[in-house]
Enzyme design. Structure first.
Site, PDB file in Angstrom:
ATOM      1  N   ASP A  62     -20.497 -16.922  36.664  1.00 22.54           N
ATOM      2  CA  ASP A  62     -21.776 -16.872  35.730  1.00 22.54           C
ATOM      3  C   ASP A  62     -22.847 -15.804  36.377  1.00 22.54           C
ATOM      4  O   ASP A  62     -23.301 -16.233  37.300  1.00 22.54           O
ATOM      5  CB  ASP A  62     -22.297 -18.408  35.471  1.00 22.54           C
ATOM      6  CG  ASP A  62     -23.468 -18.196  34.699  1.00 22.54           C
ATOM      7  OD1 ASP A  62     -24.346 -17.107  34.276  1.00 22.54           O
ATOM      8  OD2 ASP A  62     -23.903 -19.519  33.981  1.00 22.54           O
ATOM      9  N   TYR A 153     -33.890 -12.117  21.981  1.00 21.81           N
ATOM     10  CA  TYR A 153     -32.986 -10.960  22.507  1.00 21.81           C
ATOM     11  C   TYR A 153     -34.059  -9.929  22.841  1.00 21.81           C
ATOM     12  O   TYR A 153     -33.833  -9.068  23.831  1.00 21.81           O
ATOM     13  CB  TYR A 153     -31.936 -10.519  21.566  1.00 21.81           C
ATOM     14  CG  TYR A 153     -31.032  -9.502  21.991  1.00 21.81           C
ATOM     15  CD1 TYR A 153     -29.893  -9.534  22.855  1.00 21.81           C
ATOM     16  CD2 TYR A 153     -31.227  -8.126  21.311  1.00 21.81           C
ATOM     17  CE1 TYR A 153     -29.108  -8.681  23.179  1.00 21.81           C
ATOM     18  CE2 TYR A 153     -30.343  -7.062  21.921  1.00 21.81           C
ATOM     19  CZ  TYR A 153     -29.417  -7.365  22.572  1.00 21.81           C
ATOM     20  OH  TYR A 153     -28.652  -6.342  23.067  1.00 21.81           O
ATOM     21  N   LYS A 157     -34.993  -8.083  26.523  1.00 19.58           N
ATOM     22  CA  LYS A 157     -34.529  -6.736  26.826  1.00 19.58           C
ATOM     23  C   LYS A 157     -35.843  -5.707  27.134  1.00 19.58           C
ATOM     24  O   LYS A 157     -35.652  -4.949  28.015  1.00 19.58           O
ATOM     25  CB  LYS A 157     -33.721  -5.837  25.764  1.00 19.58           C
ATOM     26  CG  LYS A 157     -32.224  -6.288  25.319  1.00 19.58           C
ATOM     27  CD  LYS A 157     -31.340  -6.169  26.613  1.00 19.58           C
ATOM     28  CE  LYS A 157     -30.055  -6.793  26.423  1.00 19.58           C
ATOM     29  NZ  LYS A 157     -28.997  -6.531  27.493  1.00 19.58           N
TER      30      LYS A 157
HETATM   31  N1  NAD Z   1     -23.159  -3.742  21.400  1.00 21.26           N
HETATM   32  C1  NAD Z   1     -24.252  -3.218  21.188  1.00 21.26           C
HETATM   33  O1  NAD Z   1     -24.751  -2.787  20.037  1.00 21.26           O
HETATM   34  C2  NAD Z   1     -25.503  -3.262  22.304  1.00 21.26           C
HETATM   35  C3  NAD Z   1     -26.665  -2.713  22.056  1.00 21.26           C
HETATM   36  C4  NAD Z   1     -27.552  -2.447  22.837  1.00 21.26           C
HETATM   37  C5  NAD Z   1     -27.432  -3.220  24.088  1.00 21.26           C
HETATM   38  N2  NAD Z   1     -26.301  -3.923  24.420  1.00 21.26           N
HETATM   39  C6  NAD Z   1     -26.004  -4.762  25.674  1.00 21.26           C
HETATM   40  O2  NAD Z   1     -24.856  -4.132  26.258  1.00 21.26           O
HETATM   41  C7  NAD Z   1     -24.430  -5.107  26.976  1.00 21.26           C
HETATM   42  C8  NAD Z   1     -22.892  -5.435  27.070  1.00 21.26           C
HETATM   43  O3  NAD Z   1     -22.795  -6.036  25.728  1.00 21.26           O
HETATM   44  P1  NAD Z   1     -21.490  -5.512  24.805  1.00 21.26           P
HETATM   45  O4  NAD Z   1     -22.030  -4.939  23.679  1.00 21.26           O
HETATM   46  O5  NAD Z   1     -20.470  -4.741  25.575  1.00 21.26           O
HETATM   47  O6  NAD Z   1     -20.810  -6.931  24.374  1.00 21.26           O
HETATM   48  P2  NAD Z   1     -19.526  -7.876  24.803  1.00 21.26           P
HETATM   49  O7  NAD Z   1     -20.121  -9.144  24.159  1.00 21.26           O
HETATM   50  O8  NAD Z   1     -18.558  -7.119  24.510  1.00 21.26           O
HETATM   51  O9  NAD Z   1     -19.781  -7.987  26.396  1.00 21.26           O
HETATM   52  C9  NAD Z   1     -20.926  -8.723  27.054  1.00 21.26           C
HETATM   53  C10 NAD Z   1     -20.151  -9.456  28.369  1.00 21.26           C
HETATM   54  O10 NAD Z   1     -21.105 -10.120  28.832  1.00 21.26           O
HETATM   55  C11 NAD Z   1     -20.355 -11.391  29.278  1.00 21.26           C
HETATM   56  N3  NAD Z   1     -21.306 -12.407  29.635  1.00 21.26           N
HETATM   57  C12 NAD Z   1     -22.241 -13.048  28.867  1.00 21.26           C
HETATM   58  N4  NAD Z   1     -23.019 -13.608  29.398  1.00 21.26           N
HETATM   59  C13 NAD Z   1     -22.397 -13.926  30.649  1.00 21.26           C
HETATM   60  C14 NAD Z   1     -22.691 -14.575  32.213  1.00 21.26           C
HETATM   61  N5  NAD Z   1     -24.017 -15.763  31.996  1.00 21.26           N
HETATM   62  N6  NAD Z   1     -21.948 -14.528  32.987  1.00 21.26           N
HETATM   63  C15 NAD Z   1     -20.939 -13.623  33.195  1.00 21.26           C
HETATM   64  N7  NAD Z   1     -20.793 -12.847  32.089  1.00 21.26           N
HETATM   65  C16 NAD Z   1     -21.426 -13.307  30.797  1.00 21.26           C
HETATM   66  C17 NAD Z   1     -19.536 -11.935  28.034  1.00 21.26           C
HETATM   67  O11 NAD Z   1     -18.430 -12.662  28.461  1.00 21.26           O
HETATM   68  C18 NAD Z   1     -19.058 -10.457  27.837  1.00 21.26           C
HETATM   69  O12 NAD Z   1     -17.901 -10.147  28.292  1.00 21.26           O
HETATM   70  C19 NAD Z   1     -25.395  -6.650  26.890  1.00 21.26           C
HETATM   71  O13 NAD Z   1     -26.227  -6.547  27.816  1.00 21.26           O
HETATM   72  C20 NAD Z   1     -25.910  -6.255  25.579  1.00 21.26           C
HETATM   73  O14 NAD Z   1     -27.224  -6.862  25.505  1.00 21.26           O
HETATM   74  C21 NAD Z   1     -25.185  -3.988  23.401  1.00 21.26           C
END
Ligand code: NAD
Length: 261
Positions: A62, A153, A157
């Protein structure tokens, strides 16, 4: 020689999406990578890197508890003996849209993972980054202004954006740079339901239409910005947020006219 040859990186949230793309690219550029996630698929990320000839290990933790963060930083030191790059990327979406129905527990959980997690990672990593280095957090365009996520959220951020500014200042004189990437809409596990819903209604072509590139982003496009910030090519970039969003954050909302109209 590859840009990150001889460096050691930790990437959190590396079981899929942006984190996996970042881990793969940092490894391709020469870094040894510890991939961290609470999801078991993080092992596949390390296996993919190894299959491509890179050095990697994986740990399930975590990323938003002090115990978890201390353990994965210690593991990186055990595995690779040094630490140069941290991509604090793990995150959750929480409530999809702004609503006062989002209760205090859900709100706190989003802040815990998205904001306290990166802060814990920075705090635990810094004592080991004795040769300087680069910390990159994943923020979001949602942290820049309203309209791209729920209240918790977006607030989390926005907090990450200030976190990198404040920590860059706090680390004055250490040679450790702290920056963030702010992705726009990217197809990952987090946003899959949006893409699935649009496709099921035959509206896939509408996805990403609010930015001037008129498409959504791909995880490797975010990873490129991370790899730049991780490298010496970004040696004078510090305390900054780089939006990787097709230009979405450059404008207030407006109804785009067709090209040439
Ligand atoms: N996808 C988008 O459009 C987007 C846009 C802006 C920012 N983001 C940011 O990008 C980052 C990655 O997200 P993503 O889009 O690849 O989504 P994703 O859900 O594929 O990846 C997020 C990962 O974080 C892991 N995770 C969540 N909470 C956790 C914890 N407490 N401990 C360990 N692992 C944990 C999840 O298991 C997952 O594998 C995030 O911070 C998200 O907010 C995503």
């Amino acid at each position: 020689m590859s840009a990150l040859h001889g460096k050691v990186a930790i990437v959190t949230g590396a079981a899929g999406g942006i984190g996996r793309a970042s881990a793969l690219l940092l490894a391709e550029r020469g870094a040894a990578v510890l991939a961290v996630d609470r999801a078991p698929e993080v092992i596949d990320t390390a296996a993919l890197i190894a299959a491509r000839g890179g050095r990697a290990d994986a740990v399930q933790a975590d990323c938003a508890t002090e115990k978890g963060v201390t353990a994965f930083v210690a593991q990186a030191m055990r595995d690779f003996g040094q630490l140069d790059i941290v991509h604090a990327n793990a995150g959750i979406l929480g409530a999809f849209a702004p609503s006062f129905d989002e209760g205090p527990e859900a709100f706190a959980e989003t802040l815990r993972i998205n904001l306290i997690g990166p802060w814990l990672a920075i705090r635990a990593a810094v004592p080991h980054m004795t040769r300087g280095g680069s910390i990159i957090c994943t923020a979001s365009v949602a942290g820049m202004r309203a309209g791209a996520g729920g209240i918790a959220y977006s607030a989390s951020k926005a907090g990450v954006i200030n976190l990198v500014q404040t920590c860059a200042q706090l680390l004055s004189g250490t040679g450790i740079r702290v920056n963030a990437v702010a992705p726009g809409l990217v197809e990952t596990g987090m946003t899959q339901m949006l893409f699935d819903a649009a496709r099921s209604r035959g509206r896939e072509g509408k996805i990403g239409q609010l930015n001037p590139l008129r498409r959504s982003g791909e995880p490797p496009e975010i990873a490129e910005a991370v790899a730049f910030l991780a490298s010496d090519a970004a040696s004078y970039v510090n305390g900054q947020v780089i939006a990787v969003d097709g230009g979405l954050s450059t404008s207030h909302p407006f109804a785009p006219r067709p090209a040439g109209a």
